[in-house]
Design a protein around this motif. Structure first.
Motif, PDB file in Angstrom:
ATOM      1  N   GLY A 167     -32.490 -17.076   1.896  1.00  0.00           N
ATOM      2  CA  GLY A 167     -32.724 -16.738   3.302  1.00  0.00           C
ATOM      3  C   GLY A 167     -31.537 -16.019   3.912  1.00  0.00           C
ATOM      4  O   GLY A 167     -31.695 -15.035   4.648  1.00  0.00           O
ATOM      5  N   ALA A 168     -30.324 -16.496   3.575  1.00  0.00           N
ATOM      6  CA  ALA A 168     -29.122 -15.889   4.146  1.00  0.00           C
ATOM      7  C   ALA A 168     -28.971 -14.445   3.666  1.00  0.00           C
ATOM      8  O   ALA A 168     -28.663 -13.548   4.452  1.00  0.00           O
ATOM      9  CB  ALA A 168     -27.894 -16.719   3.770  1.00  0.00           C
ATOM     10  N   ILE A 169     -29.222 -14.244   2.359  1.00  0.00           N
ATOM     11  CA  ILE A 169     -29.105 -12.883   1.827  1.00  0.00           C
ATOM     12  C   ILE A 169     -30.156 -11.979   2.477  1.00  0.00           C
ATOM     13  O   ILE A 169     -29.873 -10.851   2.881  1.00  0.00           O
ATOM     14  CB  ILE A 169     -29.259 -12.884   0.283  1.00  0.00           C
ATOM     15  N   GLY A 170     -31.345 -12.530   2.645  1.00  0.00           N
ATOM     16  CA  GLY A 170     -32.427 -11.755   3.268  1.00  0.00           C
ATOM     17  C   GLY A 170     -32.166 -11.439   4.724  1.00  0.00           C
ATOM     18  O   GLY A 170     -32.720 -10.475   5.271  1.00  0.00           O
ATOM     19  N   SER A 171     -31.298 -12.258   5.371  1.00  0.00           N
ATOM     20  CA  SER A 171     -31.082 -12.066   6.811  1.00  0.00           C
ATOM     21  C   SER A 171     -30.092 -10.937   7.092  1.00  0.00           C
ATOM     22  O   SER A 171     -29.938 -10.510   8.232  1.00  0.00           O
ATOM     23  CB  SER A 171     -30.567 -13.371   7.435  1.00  0.00           C
TER      24      SER A 171
END
Lengths: 280, 228
Positions: free
Chosen positions: B117-121
């Protein structure tokens, strides 16, 4: 980064210490040989069955079964290490070798004999009964049909009592929870071990209660070893120790010392095995 | 039974239960460390363009994230052998350590999702800009994307830890002597109904005092790192 490495190293060290290295011995499957070599006897006992086995506030174990474990340790000259087991895991712990012997108020049944080796003679025996308030007048089990009775989860007699007398059982985790439910009026009585009920009735707190029904299905309790050990030196030694405890009256003594009313089974076994030459 | 004597009884059992709580803390710390380590790999694996790595990581993440913790715990306790033989020496693995491994599986899966999720954000434009400047995919990930992710991952990671510590009493079911198991032993030993509520309330307070600061810090961090 360096701090992280030190931390990881410390963690690995801690894990290594936790995974205690077991002694490698040339005993093969001989448990007695292992106990004599390591001088440690690992006994599995429950901690929720006062006065047979329970915890003291300092964390140590106490009760009649713990006294038996210590007597066995003394006999072998080994340090007794009590391992806490519960009804769900006690047989696995024994089979996996986490304990050498199980003294955990286990009723000796045909089903359980397929998993572990029960050593004979049996060291104790009990049946089931119902603790009732004195205002409930009952003399026959049939009068209990359809009544809501509190019980303790996992007790072997829950099923036969339910099937034989059509009781509505309300099962709880332990005696304290059952007592609370009884006070709240969620059940009229408590289905329990007859010896345990006798212990409770000796307490003035239970003065308004009694045990009017005849005890059902008296069944012996067994000390268990691994199945492979049953006819090996370890199983035979334990069998001999139990027989000696019956003969000398040690079991009757320990029962009394732990505040339990004398059980007919222990008296009968003592009479059968006692020294015929001993003067009265 | 007067109130003062109940209080004295609880106090008498407190050290016994606190030692058990120490085991809860130990299990949770080990499980978060192991779980985070494995979760980083799973999370990065999920974003991988290599189909096999991506597929296996996604499968493992979904499997352990959607399984009840108790079931995973049972697997680890009863399927893992009690003693392990490594190069001729026998090692005993205590129950609490096997339970810790059982807890680290769902932690790893949940952390894997946090990483993904963090990478996608991080806005996609950054990937494209880095590519335009000639950075390779791995350099972009480690030098540009991940440093920005760490602050974003911290609050959910702390939340995960708070969830983990409150889940550790599950281990009592499989026979680990932690705080709940010890509270139950104390209640059985005292064998009186009036002891029930105060004893469990003590356990509740114990967990609350430990977990509450963590959730406060996590909230504060979340506010601090909030990107507008």
């Amino acid at each position: 980064m360096k701090a992280l490495k030190t931390f990881a190293f410390g963690l690995a060290l801690g894990l290594g210490a936790a995974v205690a290295r077991a002694e490698t011995l040339d005993c093969g499957d001989d448990t007695l040989c292992k106990i004599e070599a390591t001088k440690v006897l690992k006994v599995g006992t429950k901690d929720d069955y006062k006065p047979w086995s329970y915890r003291a506030a300092d964390g140590s174990f106490a009760g009649m079964e713990v006294d038996l474990a210590n007597a066995l340790g003394q006999l072998l000259g080994a340090k007794v290490e009590i391992v806490k087991v519960n009804s769900a895991n006690r047989f696995e712990f024994l089979a996996q070798g986490q304990i050498d012997i199980m003294i955990a108020s286990a009723t000796d049944t045909a089903e359980r004999r397929q998993v572990v080796g029960f050593v004979h003679p049996n060291y104790y025996s009990s049946g089931y009964n119902i603790l009732l308030p004195k205002k409930v007048k009952a003399t026959k089990w049939d009068e209990m049909t359809g009544q809501t009775i509190c019980a303790i989860q996992g007790a072997w007699y829950n099923k036969p009592a339910q099937e034989k007398f059509k009781l509505e059982l309300l099962a709880f985790a332990g005696t304290a929870e059952v007592e609370s439910a009884l006070q709240q009026g969620r059940c009229i009585g408590v289905l329990s071990d007859d010896n345990l009920i006798n212990v409770q009735l000796a307490d003035p707190k239970w003065a308004d209660y009694y045990m009017p029904l005849p005890t059902q299905d008296d069944a012996p309790w067994g000390i268990a070893v691994r199945k492979a050990d049953l006819d090996k030196p370890w199983g035979v030694l334990v069998a001999g120790a139990i027989a000696n405890w019956h003969r000398s009256g040690k079991l009757l003594e320990l029962e009394k010392a732990n505040g339990i009313a004398e059980s007919a089974y222990l008296r009968k076994m003592h009479e059968a095995l006692k020294d015929h030459l001993a003067t009265q | 039974m007067s109130e003062t004597s109940i209080f004295a009884d609880v106090l008498r059992w407190l050290p016994f239960v606190l030692w058990g709580f120490g085991l809860n803390v130990l299990m949770s710390v080990l499980a978060i460390v192991l779980g985070t380590g494995a979760g980083v790999f799973l999370g990065l694996g999920q974003t991988s363009h290599i189909r096999l790595v991506g597929g296996v990581s996604r499968l493992a993440t979904q499997l352990f994230r959607n399984a009840p913790w108790l079931v995973l715990l049972f697997y680890c306790i009863f399927l893992m052998p009690y003693s392990i033989v490594i190069s001729g020496a026998t090692y005993n693995v205590p129950s609490w350590l096997r339970a810790t491994l059982g807890f680290s599986l769902p932690v790893a899966a949940n952390f894997s999702e946090i990483v993904r999720g963090a990478i996608g954000s991080i806005p996609k434009g950054q990937w494209e800009a880095a590519e335009a400047l000639g950075y390779s995919r791995s350099v972009t990930l480690f030098r540009i994307i991940l440093p920005q992710c760490i602050t974003r991952m911290l609050p959910p990671w702390m939340n995960l830890y708070a969830l983990l510590i409150t889940a550790t009493p599950l281990a009592s079911i499989v026979g680990v002597e932690e705080a709940l198991a010890r509270t139950q032993a104390a209640v059985q030993s005292e064998a009186q109904a009036s002891f029930l509520i105060p004893m469990y309330a003590t356990l509740l307070v114990m967990f609350f005092l430990y977990t509450y600061p963590i959730s406060r810090i996590s909230n504060a961090l979340e506010r601090r790192f909030r990107t507008v």
